[in-house]
Design a protein around this motif. Sequence first.
Motif, PDB file in Angstrom:
ATOM      1  N   GLY A 295      11.091 -18.492  -2.396  1.00  0.00           N
ATOM      2  CA  GLY A 295      11.318 -17.885  -0.977  1.00  0.00           C
ATOM      3  C   GLY A 295      12.017 -16.203  -1.421  1.00  0.00           C
ATOM      4  N   THR A 296      11.247 -15.297  -2.413  1.00  0.00           N
ATOM      5  CA  THR A 296      11.522 -14.279  -2.390  1.00  0.00           C
ATOM      6  C   THR A 296      10.676 -13.127  -1.897  1.00  0.00           C
ATOM      7  OG1 THR A 296      13.150 -14.724  -5.004  1.00  0.00           O
ATOM      8  CG2 THR A 296      11.766 -12.156  -3.979  1.00  0.00           C
ATOM      9  N   ALA A 297      11.305 -12.239  -0.697  1.00  0.00           N
ATOM     10  CA  ALA A 297      10.611 -11.891  -0.260  1.00  0.00           C
ATOM     11  C   ALA A 297      10.513 -10.528  -0.783  1.00  0.00           C
ATOM     12  CB  ALA A 297      10.824 -11.257   1.413  1.00  0.00           C
ATOM     13  N   HIS A 298       8.538 -10.150  -1.767  1.00  0.00           N
ATOM     14  CA  HIS A 298       8.540  -9.349  -2.010  1.00  0.00           C
ATOM     15  C   HIS A 298       8.183  -7.778  -1.233  1.00  0.00           C
ATOM     16  CE1 HIS A 298       9.239 -10.738  -5.817  1.00  0.00           C
ATOM     17  NE2 HIS A 298       8.283 -11.990  -5.521  1.00  0.00           N
ATOM     18  N   ILE A 299       9.434  -6.545  -0.980  1.00  0.00           N
ATOM     19  CA  ILE A 299       8.505  -5.722  -0.349  1.00  0.00           C
ATOM     20  C   ILE A 299       7.887  -4.951  -0.896  1.00  0.00           C
ATOM     21  CG2 ILE A 299       9.797  -4.364   1.516  1.00  0.00           C
ATOM     22  CD1 ILE A 299      12.021  -6.025   2.235  1.00  0.00           C
ATOM     23  N   GLY A 300       7.198  -3.605  -1.001  1.00  0.00           N
ATOM     24  CA  GLY A 300       6.418  -2.858  -0.918  1.00  0.00           C
ATOM     25  C   GLY A 300       5.817  -1.855  -0.436  1.00  0.00           C
ATOM     26  N   LYS A 301       5.088  -0.357  -1.385  1.00  0.00           N
ATOM     27  CA  LYS A 301       4.811   0.753  -0.967  1.00  0.00           C
ATOM     28  C   LYS A 301       5.296   1.362   0.653  1.00  0.00           C
ATOM     29  CE  LYS A 301       0.907   0.277  -3.392  1.00  0.00           C
ATOM     30  NZ  LYS A 301      -0.559  -1.415  -4.007  1.00  0.00           N
ATOM     31  N   LEU A 302       6.799   1.214   0.386  1.00  0.00           N
ATOM     32  CA  LEU A 302       7.109   1.386   2.180  1.00  0.00           C
ATOM     33  C   LEU A 302       6.987   3.256   1.988  1.00  0.00           C
ATOM     34  CD1 LEU A 302       8.935   1.701   4.652  1.00  0.00           C
ATOM     35  CD2 LEU A 302      11.269   1.775   3.075  1.00  0.00           C
ATOM     36  N   ILE A 303       5.894   3.973   2.811  1.00  0.00           N
ATOM     37  CA  ILE A 303       5.587   4.925   2.613  1.00  0.00           C
ATOM     38  C   ILE A 303       5.942   5.779   4.285  1.00  0.00           C
ATOM     39  CG2 ILE A 303       3.535   4.994   0.658  1.00  0.00           C
ATOM     40  CD1 ILE A 303       2.367   4.516   3.113  1.00  0.00           C
ATOM     41  N   VAL A 304       6.295   6.814   4.136  1.00  0.00           N
ATOM     42  CA  VAL A 304       6.435   7.906   5.635  1.00  0.00           C
ATOM     43  C   VAL A 304       6.025   8.913   5.430  1.00  0.00           C
ATOM     44  CG1 VAL A 304       7.731   8.799   6.567  1.00  0.00           C
ATOM     45  CG2 VAL A 304       8.686   6.600   5.865  1.00  0.00           C
ATOM     46  N   HIS A 305       5.092   9.860   6.173  1.00  0.00           N
ATOM     47  CA  HIS A 305       4.395  11.100   6.011  1.00  0.00           C
ATOM     48  C   HIS A 305       5.809  11.965   6.171  1.00  0.00           C
ATOM     49  CE1 HIS A 305       2.659  14.669   6.849  1.00  0.00           C
ATOM     50  NE2 HIS A 305       1.139  13.839   7.252  1.00  0.00           N
ATOM     51  N   PRO A 306       4.978  12.884   5.554  1.00  0.00           N
ATOM     52  CA  PRO A 306       5.981  14.069   4.637  1.00  0.00           C
ATOM     53  C   PRO A 306       6.249  15.197   5.814  1.00  0.00           C
ATOM     54  CG  PRO A 306       4.641  14.017   2.982  1.00  0.00           C
ATOM     55  CD  PRO A 306       4.299  13.039   3.487  1.00  0.00           C
ATOM     56  N   ARG A 307       6.029  14.872   6.624  1.00  0.00           N
ATOM     57  CA  ARG A 307       6.548  15.845   8.291  1.00  0.00           C
ATOM     58  C   ARG A 307       7.715  15.079   8.991  1.00  0.00           C
ATOM     59  NH1 ARG A 307       1.524  14.663  10.112  1.00  0.00           N
ATOM     60  NH2 ARG A 307       1.885  13.637  12.405  1.00  0.00           N
ATOM     61  N   LEU A 308       7.336  14.102   8.534  1.00  0.00           N
ATOM     62  CA  LEU A 308       8.679  12.514   9.423  1.00  0.00           C
ATOM     63  C   LEU A 308       9.710  11.947   8.976  1.00  0.00           C
ATOM     64  CD1 LEU A 308       5.801  10.885  11.978  1.00  0.00           C
ATOM     65  CD2 LEU A 308       6.991  12.536  12.004  1.00  0.00           C
ATOM     66  N   ARG A 309      10.043  12.294   6.929  1.00  0.00           N
ATOM     67  CA  ARG A 309      11.069  12.077   6.782  1.00  0.00           C
ATOM     68  C   ARG A 309      12.195  12.567   6.912  1.00  0.00           C
ATOM     69  NH1 ARG A 309       7.580  12.634   0.940  1.00  0.00           N
ATOM     70  NH2 ARG A 309       5.854  10.843   0.976  1.00  0.00           N
ATOM     71  N   ARG A 310      13.068  11.698   6.626  1.00  0.00           N
ATOM     72  CA  ARG A 310      14.457  11.974   6.725  1.00  0.00           C
ATOM     73  C   ARG A 310      15.114  12.125   8.556  1.00  0.00           C
ATOM     74  NH1 ARG A 310      17.215  13.230   2.011  1.00  0.00           N
ATOM     75  NH2 ARG A 310      18.803  14.328   3.048  1.00  0.00           N
ATOM     76  N   HIS A 311      14.217  10.957   9.441  1.00  0.00           N
ATOM     77  CA  HIS A 311      14.294  11.280  10.305  1.00  0.00           C
ATOM     78  C   HIS A 311      15.009   9.561  10.980  1.00  0.00           C
ATOM     79  CE1 HIS A 311      13.737  15.573  11.120  1.00  0.00           C
ATOM     80  NE2 HIS A 311      12.563  15.137  10.745  1.00  0.00           N
ATOM     81  N   GLY A 312      15.212   8.304   9.702  1.00  0.00           N
ATOM     82  CA  GLY A 312      15.102   7.385   9.895  1.00  0.00           C
ATOM     83  C   GLY A 312      13.857   6.266  10.150  1.00  0.00           C
ATOM     84  N   LEU A 313      12.995   7.224   9.752  1.00  0.00           N
ATOM     85  CA  LEU A 313      11.657   6.188  10.064  1.00  0.00           C
ATOM     86  C   LEU A 313      11.571   4.569   8.646  1.00  0.00           C
ATOM     87  CD1 LEU A 313       8.981   5.100  11.993  1.00  0.00           C
ATOM     88  CD2 LEU A 313       7.694   7.105  10.755  1.00  0.00           C
ATOM     89  N   GLY A 314      11.812   5.087   8.023  1.00  0.00           N
ATOM     90  CA  GLY A 314      11.449   4.858   6.391  1.00  0.00           C
ATOM     91  C   GLY A 314      13.328   3.453   6.571  1.00  0.00           C
TER      92      GLY A 314
END
Length: 166
Positions: free
Chosen positions: A78-97
């Motif tokens: 029952g452990t959900a493993h979350i990985g490879k959360l990626i956001v294009h560099p030009r869109l970072r720091r806008h809440g998308l992650g």
Amino acid sequence: MGMSVTISAATEADAEQILKLQYLCYQSEAQLYGDYSIEPLTQSLESVRGELTSGTVLVARLGDEVVASVRGTTDADGTAHIGKLIVHPRLRRHGLGGRLLAAIEAQLATAGTAKRFELFTGHRSDHNLRLYRRHGYAPVTTEKVDERLTVVTLAKETEAPSLTGV
């Protein structure tokens, strides 16, 4: 830009865009740790295609372009493993992650088998650590891989369903 970012399940047709975005996004991690042999930079297209069929993969699109992605699987315990959360560099720091993280948690929780969420990052990845803490994750283990890298595993319990009228 005038367009809004939409989040949806990834399809087979997204595999190549996901891999290219992953390669772009993990350059900063590789530089931070002085290691360009990390798995996200050496993963094959076939392996990404395999993840599309064996787990949950979400993408964020700006028009037709995949600008962010995240993957998750739930194990027998029952452990959900979350990985490879990626956001294009030009869109970072806008809440998308954060939006993607919430979306993958909701998707994995909807399946009904996830009891807790778990993810990991490197000890020097301050932006990642802040994001995960903001979303309720707490460090549960650290593992020194070598003199450059300590992996921090963070976890949180899934939201318990409310019991009303009991």
